[in-house]
Design a protein around this motif. Structure first.
Motif, mmCIF file in Angstrom:
data_model
loop_
_atom_site.group_PDB
_atom_site.id
_atom_site.type_symbol
_atom_site.label_atom_id
_atom_site.label_comp_id
_atom_site.label_asym_id
_atom_site.label_seq_id
_atom_site.Cartn_x
_atom_site.Cartn_y
_atom_site.Cartn_z
ATOM 1 N N ASN A 45 1.026 -1.198 0.070
ATOM 2 C CA ASN A 45 0.077 -0.015 -0.128
ATOM 3 C C ASN A 45 1.114 1.275 -0.012
ATOM 4 N N THR A 83 -3.736 -1.804 -3.094
ATOM 5 C CA THR A 83 -4.549 -0.399 -2.934
ATOM 6 C C THR A 83 -3.656 0.604 -2.405
ATOM 7 N N ILE A 89 -12.389 -1.444 -0.128
ATOM 8 C CA ILE A 89 -12.663 -0.744 -1.457
ATOM 9 C C ILE A 89 -14.145 -0.843 -2.239
ATOM 10 N N GLU A 100 -7.810 4.562 -5.789
ATOM 11 C CA GLU A 100 -6.992 3.693 -4.683
ATOM 12 C C GLU A 100 -6.225 2.571 -5.579
ATOM 13 N N VAL A 101 -6.726 2.111 -6.798
ATOM 14 C CA VAL A 101 -5.737 1.237 -7.488
ATOM 15 C C VAL A 101 -4.870 1.653 -8.549
ATOM 16 N N TYR A 119 -2.346 -7.866 -8.160
ATOM 17 C CA TYR A 119 -3.135 -6.972 -7.228
ATOM 18 C C TYR A 119 -3.759 -8.097 -6.019
#
Ligand SMILES: [Zn+2]
Length: 278
Positions: A45, A83, A89, A100-101, A119
């Motif tokens: 993150n 993220t 999410i 976020e991604v 991911y």
């Protein structure tokens, strides 16, 4: 006669691991993995590097950015997205999900100098809408938090399920079953997939679980130790082989050598090569 995929050098077994959150305990985990030649994917993150998190008196702290760069760059392990700030999410609005991604992917690529294509879903939160966003930004697989206790390759890489969490009591039993398995010509490849968080070893005082597992399953000639993305890309290279209707002319347009069995014989077709079978 169809082509039966084999992994690198004709192997039928692969082992991969996936660890989340970029916490300080990843250093110790990487030391263990490297000692026994195992490979993992680390899901980071990038918006919350350096944030401490004390739970039950133990630190689940995330590495600072500089620390993380030292640990992961050139480690041989994969860096993947988890993220930007680790939210629930799928509760977010579309453009906040996208942020976020995409922001995480962009920051990880900039700071770590790599292309991020993997991911892992925080809290296992998945949705069809999020799948569309992930695909649109170039993410090719999404790991969930499920345990299948199986080693089949995924049908749907956007719902990549683990074989088990490292705390599963069946971990060593599964490892022994993979080690003892003698594949025949028609068996499909197997992938043993273990996931978790390295702070759990500290909290549960059970670093011996991963040490014993790595010691037992590592260093075997018939297992391919690979990060998640390596297995994904290999499977794509196999699927994208160009063939004639009878599977007698095989052209490999990918950058990877590809192995398969046909009529009880093992073949390798190198990158850019065409082979002609009997
Ligand atoms: Zn997480």
């Amino acid at each position: 006669m169809h082509l039966n995929m084999r992994f690198q050098n004709g192997k039928a077994k692969a082992l991969t691991l996936s660890y989340d959150d970029g916490v300080i305990h990843d250093k110790r985990l990487i030391d263990i993995l490297n000692r026994y030649g195992l490979k993992a994917t680390f899901n980071l993150n990038s918006g919350i590097f350096g944030q401490g998190n004390i739970v039950k008196g133990k630190d689940r702290g995330r590495m600072k950015l500089d620390e993380a760069k030292n640990v992961y760059i050139n480690s041989g392990h994969e860096i993947a997205s988890h993220t930007y700030t680790h939210p629930f999410i799928t509760d977010l609005r579309y453009n906040d999900m996208l942020y976020e991604v995409l922001e995480d992917k962009k920051c990880l690529e900039k700071e770590f100098g790599c292309i991020v294509k993997g991911y892992a879903a925080p809290y296992g939160c998945c949705s069809d809408e999020l799948d569309g966003i992930l695909r649109s930004i170039g993410i090719v697989y999404q790991r969930t938090v499920d345990e299948t206790l199986c080693m089949e390759l995924p049908q749907n890489w956007m719902r990549l399920q683990g074989t088990c969490h490292h705390n599963n009591p069946k971990l060593m039993e599964l490892a022994r079953s993979l080690a003892k398995w003698q594949p025949n010509h028609t068996d499909k490849c197997r992938m043993f997939y273990v996931w978790g968080h390295s702070y759990e070893f500290d909290e549960n005082d059970n670093w011996n679980v991963i040490e014993n597992f790595a010691k037992y399953i590592g260093g075997r000639d018939d297992i391919w130790y690979a990060a998640n993305i390596e297995i994904y890309e290999y499977v794509q290279a196999f699927k994208n082989l160009h063939t004639d209707t009878m599977n007698k002319i095989i052209y490999n347009s990918s950058a990877l050598s590809v192995w398969f069995e046909k009529n009880r014989k093992l073949y390798e077709v190198k990158s850019g090569e065409t082979i002609y079978l009997e």
